[in-house]
Design an enzyme around this catalytic site. Structure first.
Site, PDB file in Angstrom:
ATOM      1  N   ASP A  16       0.871  -1.156   0.000  1.00 34.94           N
ATOM      2  CA  ASP A  16       0.000   0.000   0.000  1.00 34.94           C
ATOM      3  C   ASP A  16       0.921   1.223   0.000  1.00 34.94           C
ATOM      4  O   ASP A  16       2.097   1.123   0.362  1.00 34.94           O
ATOM      5  CB  ASP A  16      -0.876  -0.033   1.254  1.00 34.94           C
ATOM      6  N   LEU A  17       0.408   2.371  -0.392  1.00 29.24           N
ATOM      7  CA  LEU A  17       1.232   3.584  -0.421  1.00 29.24           C
ATOM      8  C   LEU A  17       0.892   4.540   0.716  1.00 29.24           C
ATOM      9  O   LEU A  17       1.674   4.727   1.641  1.00 29.24           O
ATOM     10  CB  LEU A  17       1.081   4.284  -1.778  1.00 29.24           C
ATOM     11  N   ASP A  18      -0.305   5.158   0.649  1.00 30.49           N
ATOM     12  CA  ASP A  18      -0.680   6.176   1.621  1.00 30.49           C
ATOM     13  C   ASP A  18      -0.719   5.631   3.040  1.00 30.49           C
ATOM     14  O   ASP A  18      -1.382   4.622   3.319  1.00 30.49           O
ATOM     15  CB  ASP A  18      -2.051   6.760   1.274  1.00 30.49           C
ATOM     16  N   ASP A 188      -1.272  -0.475   6.004  1.00 31.47           N
ATOM     17  CA  ASP A 188      -1.661   0.040   7.315  1.00 31.47           C
ATOM     18  C   ASP A 188      -3.119  -0.192   7.656  1.00 31.47           C
ATOM     19  O   ASP A 188      -3.512  -0.046   8.819  1.00 31.47           O
ATOM     20  CB  ASP A 188      -1.398   1.551   7.376  1.00 31.47           C
TER      21      ASP A 188
END
Length: 238
Positions: A16-18, A188
């Site tokens: 995941d990025l954000d 997250d």
């Protein structure tokens, strides 16, 4: 680092990025303020707009096209076009205005501060195995200096439905030419990342930077294979 399930060998990692590789909240807050400021200055008709006014058009687009939420960029663009059309702009002017708003949005959306520790960790991991980004958002990896670590990036909308739907997880495995159980997904969010990865057959790593209690989280319906509190813990797994 906590283990909840036996972690099998894996040959690739998806991320995941954000809020996994960087803190996304400051850049989103800044972006929304800058976009609103741009809209207010664009035409006198919008000079008194606030965020609630923009929300009205987003909701209207969602009601007309419920599946648009899978593509945040398309949703934002269509909302801008609707705003212009509602205020008397013709089709050409509405498209031009939406283009300008999206250019403003894209610029500020990618003004992200990437921690040096993230660069260091991804650099080490990328030397050992292929890394893939899977995001529901619309950050541009090349603009924020992260593209060099990833074999490819999958984005909700253009590459399938948003997480936790299995589309992008399965597409990542297909493009990596690996079975899903040989991929470790890191994210997250317990719903979109952990549950999404597990239900797609991947192994899951929850990055818990806020020291939350897994058993008290309302979205923690499925237990990840592993929980970490900082990204560099992943190096010890390879």
């Amino acid at each position: 680092m906590r283990f909840y399930r036996p972690l099998a060998p894996f040959a690739a990692m998806t991320f995941d990025l954000d809020d996994t590789l960087y803190d996304n909240h400051p850049v989103i807050d800044k972006t929304e303020k800058e976009v609103l400021c741009f809209i207010r200055q664009y035409d006198a008709k919008f000079s008194l707009f606030d965020s609630e006014d923009l929300y009205v058009y987003r909701q209207a687009v969602l009601e007309m096209e419920p599946e648009i939420y899978h593509d945040l960029t398309a949703w934002r663009r269509q909302s801008a076009e609707l705003m212009f059309s509602y205020h008397g702009f013709n089709r050409e002017a509405a498209i031009r205005g939406a283009d300008e708003i999206m250019s403003c949005f894209t610029y500020w959306r990618n003004q992200i501060t990437i921690p040096e520790s993230t660069h260091n960790t991804l650099s080490v991991l990328a030397e050992k195995m292929p890394l893939v980004a899977i995001t529901n958002g619309n950050v541009e990896l090349a603009e924020c200096g992260l593209a060099r670590y990833f074999k490819f990036v999958l984005k909700a909308g253009v590459d399938g439905r948003s997480k936790p739907c299995p589309d992008m997880y399965h597409l990542a495995a297909e493009r990596l030419e690996l079975p899903t159980n040989q991929i470790l997904h890191v994210g997250d969010n317990l719903k979109t990342d952990v549950e999404g990865a597990l239900c797609s057959g991947m192994q899951a790593c929850w990055i818990n930077v806020e020291n939350k209690n897994l058993m008290q989280e309302p979205e923690g319906r499925l237990v990840p294979h592993i929980e970490i509190s900082d990204l560099d813990s992943l190096i010890s797994l390879i």
